[in-house]
Design a protein around this motif. Structure first.
Motif, short mmCIF file in Angstrom:
data_model
loop_
_atom_site.label_atom_id
_atom_site.label_comp_id
_atom_site.label_asym_id
_atom_site.label_seq_id
_atom_site.Cartn_x
_atom_site.Cartn_y
_atom_site.Cartn_z
N TRP A 1 15.81 86.68 104.73
CA TRP A 1 15.47 86.25 106.09
C TRP A 1 15.02 84.80 106.08
CZ3 TRP A 1 17.10 88.51 110.20
CH2 TRP A 1 17.23 89.88 110.27
N LEU A 2 14.18 84.47 105.13
CA LEU A 2 13.66 83.11 105.04
C LEU A 2 14.77 82.11 104.76
CD1 LEU A 2 10.39 83.83 103.02
CD2 LEU A 2 10.50 82.98 105.38
N THR A 3 15.72 82.49 103.92
CA THR A 3 16.84 81.60 103.63
C THR A 3 17.65 81.32 104.88
OG1 THR A 3 16.95 82.41 101.34
CG2 THR A 3 18.90 81.29 102.20
N GLN B 1 16.33 74.69 100.68
CA GLN B 1 15.20 73.83 101.05
C GLN B 1 14.14 74.61 101.84
OE1 GLN B 1 17.99 70.96 102.98
NE2 GLN B 1 16.90 69.45 101.76
N GLY B 2 13.81 75.79 101.32
CA GLY B 2 12.85 76.66 101.99
C GLY B 2 11.44 76.53 101.48
N ALA B 3 11.09 75.40 100.87
CA ALA B 3 9.77 75.23 100.25
C ALA B 3 8.60 75.52 101.19
CB ALA B 3 9.65 73.83 99.66
N LEU C 1 27.86 84.26 110.40
CA LEU C 1 27.81 85.62 109.85
C LEU C 1 26.98 85.67 108.58
CD1 LEU C 1 31.51 86.80 110.33
CD2 LEU C 1 29.49 87.71 111.49
N ARG C 2 27.05 84.61 107.77
CA ARG C 2 26.38 84.61 106.47
C ARG C 2 24.87 84.41 106.59
NH1 ARG C 2 23.89 84.91 102.65
NH2 ARG C 2 24.46 84.63 100.45
N PHE C 3 24.42 83.70 107.63
CA PHE C 3 22.99 83.41 107.79
C PHE C 3 22.50 83.87 109.16
CE2 PHE C 3 24.67 80.30 104.75
CZ PHE C 3 23.89 80.63 103.65
N PRO C 4 22.47 85.19 109.35
CA PRO C 4 22.09 85.72 110.67
C PRO C 4 20.57 85.83 110.82
CG PRO C 4 22.60 87.53 109.20
CD PRO C 4 22.80 86.26 108.40
N LEU C 5 20.13 85.87 112.06
CA LEU C 5 18.79 86.32 112.40
C LEU C 5 18.95 87.37 113.49
CD1 LEU C 5 16.71 83.01 112.36
CD2 LEU C 5 16.52 84.91 110.76
N LEU C 6 17.92 88.17 113.70
CA LEU C 6 18.02 89.26 114.67
C LEU C 6 18.48 88.77 116.03
CD1 LEU C 6 14.77 91.30 113.88
CD2 LEU C 6 17.12 91.99 113.44
N ARG D 1 19.08 77.32 109.21
CA ARG D 1 19.11 76.97 110.63
C ARG D 1 18.10 75.86 110.95
NH1 ARG D 1 20.68 81.43 114.26
NH2 ARG D 1 22.11 82.78 113.12
N ARG D 2 16.88 76.02 110.43
CA ARG D 2 15.82 75.06 110.73
C ARG D 2 16.15 73.66 110.23
NH1 ARG D 2 11.96 71.68 110.57
NH2 ARG D 2 13.05 70.79 108.82
#
Length: 592
Positions: free
Chosen positions: A381-383, A350-352, A587-592, A388-389
Motif C-alpha cells: 500500500w505504501l509503495t 522513494q518511500g522513505a 493497475l499495478r499501483f492501485p489504492l482503494l 502516486r505522491r
C-alpha cells in the motif's frame, strides 16, 4: 578578491523601496531546478522556526556593496534566486485574487510584494537569461500572476517548461498548505510570504569575473561542517561522563553500533533520529514545543531525551536502529524474505517518509498481532501511495510526518487485519485521485520525476520476468545504473535526418521533441544506452554489443516487445504506447 560579504534577509535584497536588480549573465546555464528542489525549499520554509538560511549568492558589481541601487550580475545563485521569485509570484497571485477580501495591512503587503518583483517602469528585479526561453517564460509567469509587466508572448509548450511548472507547483503548494492546516489561502500565502522575506542569504560581491570563479570553486570544495548527528553524539558523550551514567567508551560504542545499523549515509542517520522521535513520541519524555521532529528541532529534542534515563534511552535507540536498518535495506540478510523484498521495493519507490510507520509496526508486531503477510500488504500500500505522491506532489512533504504520526495514533488498540484496513483507508484518503495520477502519467513524466519514471518502467519489466529471464535492472557499475532510461525518439539536438523524415519534416520533429519526447510511451529501459544516442530507430532496435548480444530494443525485456517488429516511430506511436503503459501503471499501483 571580495569587495563585500554580508548577510541579508530576502526582504532587504529585494527591498520594495530600492531598485536593485539581479541579472543572470548569458553564459550561465538555463534554469534547471526541478520538483525535488522546489519541494525541499517549500518544506524548509514551512518548517523554519525562525529565519531559514538559504546559502550564498555571488554577484559582480563595479561599485561598493550596494543594496539600494544598481545592477548586480548573478555569478552564482541564479537557480535559488529565480526559484524564490517564482514562489513570491505565486504568493502574489493568491493575494491578488483575493484583493477585495484583504485588510489594509495585507493590501500594503501585496503592493510592496509587487515592487519586490517588478521595479519602477516594469523592470524585472531578477532577470533570467534567454536560454531555454527562460526570460520569455518568466515574464509570462509574472504577467499571469497579475504583476505589472509587459507580458512576453507565451511560446509553444510554455506549460511544460520548468519556469511555468515551478510557478504552478508553488501555486498549488500554497493551496495545499491551506487545506492541510484548515485555514484559507490568504493566510497560507501570508505565512509563506513572511517565511520567504525572513529567510537569510549571504551576498558576496566581487570585483571581477576572475575573482568570482576562483571564489565559486573554493566555496564548492570547502570542508564538511559538523552535522546535527555529530552534535547529538557529542552531547551524549558529555552527559554520560558528567553524570557518571556510562563510561565515555561505552557510550561511544553504543552510538557507533547504532550508526553501523543505519549505514554510513548521513541522510539516513538523521532521518532515523527524526523518525524515532515521531514514531515513539507517546512513550518518550516530553519535549516542549516539539510536536514533530524537524531538522531544526532535532538537536534540542535529543538534548532533552538524552538528559533523562540516558542508558535505557540509548539502548532503545540501538534496538530501533536494527529495525530501521532492515527497513531501509542497509542491513544485508543471508536469506531475505518476501517482506525484505517488499522493503526494497518501497525504498526504490522513494518511500522513505513512511519508514517512521514501518519501523513502529515492526517494533510493535507482536502486540499488534501482525503476520508477515499483513506487513507485506501494508508495504505494498505504501509503495502505491508513494509512486502516486512522488509524481503528483500530493500530499506535500511537510504534511507526511503528521499523516504517519496520525496513523500510528489511530492504531492504538487495533490488531491484525484491522491495522491493515486503517492504514489502507488513511493512505487512500490522503492520496491524489486516479484522475490526477493518470494526468501526470500521461504528461512529460521524465521531466516531472525521472526516478518515478524509471521505477515504473523497471517494475513493469520485472513483473513479466520468469526465473529463466530474471535480470537485475538495479545493478550498478562505478556508481551508475547499468540499465537506464532510453528515449526512443532522441531528446538531444542535431536530430538525424532519418528521424526528421520519419516524423514528417524538421518542424514536426522539433514539435514532437518538445511535446512528446519525455512522455511514458517514448521511454524504455536498455543497458549501456549511451551507445544508442541519436541513432535511427532501426539502429536502436537492432543494436548489439561486441559479443553480439542485443542491447537495443531486442534485449528481451517484456517492456520492449511491442518495439521489436516496428519499422517506424511516430507521435501516434508514442501516444498509443503511453496509453498502454499508463493503464498498466494504474493497475499495478492501485489504492482503494
Amino acid at each position: 578578491m571580495i569587495k563585500s560579504a554580508n548577510q541579508y534577509p530576502v526582504h532587504a535584497l529585494l527591498s520594495y523601496e530600492g531598485n536593485l536588480t539581479y541579472r543572470v549573465p548569458p553564459y550561465q546555464r538555463e534554469y534547471s531546478w526541478q520538483k525535488a528542489e522546489w519541494e525541499d525549499l517549500f518544506q524548509d520554509l514551512v518548517e523554519a522556526d525562525d529565519s531559514h538560511f538559504l546559502g550564498t549568492i555571488i554577484t559582480l558589481n563595479q561599485t561598493t556593496d550596494a543594496v539600494a541601487s544598481g545592477i548586480l550580475e548573478l555569478i552564482d545563485g541564479q537557480q535559488r534566486a529565480t526559484t524564490l521569485t517564482l514562489l513570491l509570484a505565486a504568493i502574489y497571485s493568491v493575494l491578488n485574487e483575493h484583493r477585495e477580501d484583504l485588510d489594509d495591512e495585507a493590501r500594503n503587503e501585496l503592493f510592496n510584494l509587487g515592487r519586490r518583483l517588478v521595479g519602477k517602469g516594469g523592470e524585472l528585479r531578477v532577470t533570467p537569461q534567454t536560454q531555454g526561453r527562460n526570460r520569455d517564460d518568466y515574464r509570462a509567469v509574472l504577467a499571469e500572476a497579475g504583476l505589472p509587466v509587459e507580458p512576453a508572448q507565451k511560446k509553444p509548450y510554455f506549460p511544460l517548461r520548468r519556469i511555468a511548472r515551478c510557478y504552478q507547483y508553488f501555486r498549488g503548494s500554497i493551496t495545499r498548505l491551506a487545506e492541510t492546516n484548515g485555514f484559507d489561502e490568504v493566510r497560507a500565502a501570508r505565512i509563506m510570504l513572511e517565511a520567504v522575506q525572513k529567510a537569510i542569504l549571504v551576498k558576496i560581491e566581487v570585483a571581477n569575473h576572475a575573482d568570482a570563479f576562483v571564489l565559486f570553486e573554493s566555496l564548492n570544495n570547502r570542508g564538511m561542517p559538523l552535522t546535527p548527528v555529530d552534535l547529538i553524539k557529542n552531547h551524549l558523550l558529555a552527559v554520560s561522563e558528567r553524570h557518571g551514567v556510562m563510561h565515555v567508551d561505552e557510550a561511544f560504542k553504543l552510538w557507533n553500533e547504532m550508526l553501523t545499523n543505519l549505514g554510513d549515509d548521513y541522510a539516513t542517520q538523521e532521518r532515523f533520529l527524526r523518525h524515532y522521535y515521531n514514531a515513539f513520541k507517546a512513550e518518550l519524555p516530553e519535549v516542549a514545543n516539539a510536536p514533530v521532529a524537524t531538522r531544526t528541532k532535532l538537536i534540542r529534542i535529543y538534548e532533552t531525551l538524552l538528559g533523562k534515563n540516558i542508558k535505557s534511552g540509548v539502548d532503545d535507540l540501538v534496538g530501533a536502529s536494527r529495525i530501521y536498518g532492515r527497513v531501509t535495506c542497509v542491513a544485508e540478510t543471508d536469506a531475505p524474505t518476501a517482506l525484505d523484498e517488499s522493503f526494497r521495493h518501497l525504498m526504490r519507490a522513494q518511500g522513505a517518509p513512511s519508514y517512521v510507520l514501518v519501523m513502529w509496526l515492526l517494533a510493535k508486531q507482536a502486540k499488534l498481532g501482525l503476520t508477515e503477510y499483513q506487513l507485506i500488504s501494508v508495504t505494498r500500500w505504501l509503495t502505491s501511495f508513494f509512486v502516486r505522491r512522488n509524481l503528483t506532489g500530493y500530499p506535500q512533504t511537510y504534511a507526511l510526518p503528521k499523516l504517519f504520526m496520525t496513523i500510528i495514533a489511530m492504531l492504538d488498540g487495533r490488531s491484525g487485519v484491522g491495522v491493515v484496513d486503517i492504514i489502507a483507508k488513511e493512505l487512500t484518503d490522503a492520496s491524489s485521485s486516479d484522475e490526477d495520477f493518470r494526468r501526470r502519467l500521461e504528461g512529460p513524466i521524465y521531466d516531472e520525476n525521472t526516478d518515478v519514471a524509471r521505477f515504473l518502467l523497471t517494475t513493469l519489466s520485472e513483473d513479466a520476468m520468469t526465473k529463466e529471464t530474471q535480470t537485475d535492472l538495479w545493478g550498478q557499475e562505478k556508481g551508475h545504473f547499468v540499465w537506464t532510461i532510453e528515449h526512443i525518439l532522441p531528446q538531444g539536438a542535431n536530430l538525424p535526418d532519418a528521424w526528421k523524415q520519419m516524423l514528417g519534416g524538421a518542424a514536426a520533429a522539433a514539435s514532437a521533441q518538445e511535446a512528446d519526447v519525455h512522455r511514458l510511451g517514448n521511454l524504455t529501459i536498455t543497458a549501456y544506452n549511451s551507445t544508442l544516442g541519436n541513432k535511427s530507430f532501426p539502429e536502436k532496435r537492432d543494436r548489439t554489443d561486441t559479443n553480439g548480444r542485443y542491447i537495443g530494443y531486442r534485449n528481451g525485456l517484456a517492456l520492449n516487445v511491442d518495439l521489436v517488429d516496428r519499422q517506424t516511430w511516430t507521435v501516434a506511436d508514442i501516444e498509443e504506447r503511453t496509453k498502454k503503459l499508463v493503464d498498466a501503471s494504474l493497475l499495478r499501483f492501485p489504492l482503494l
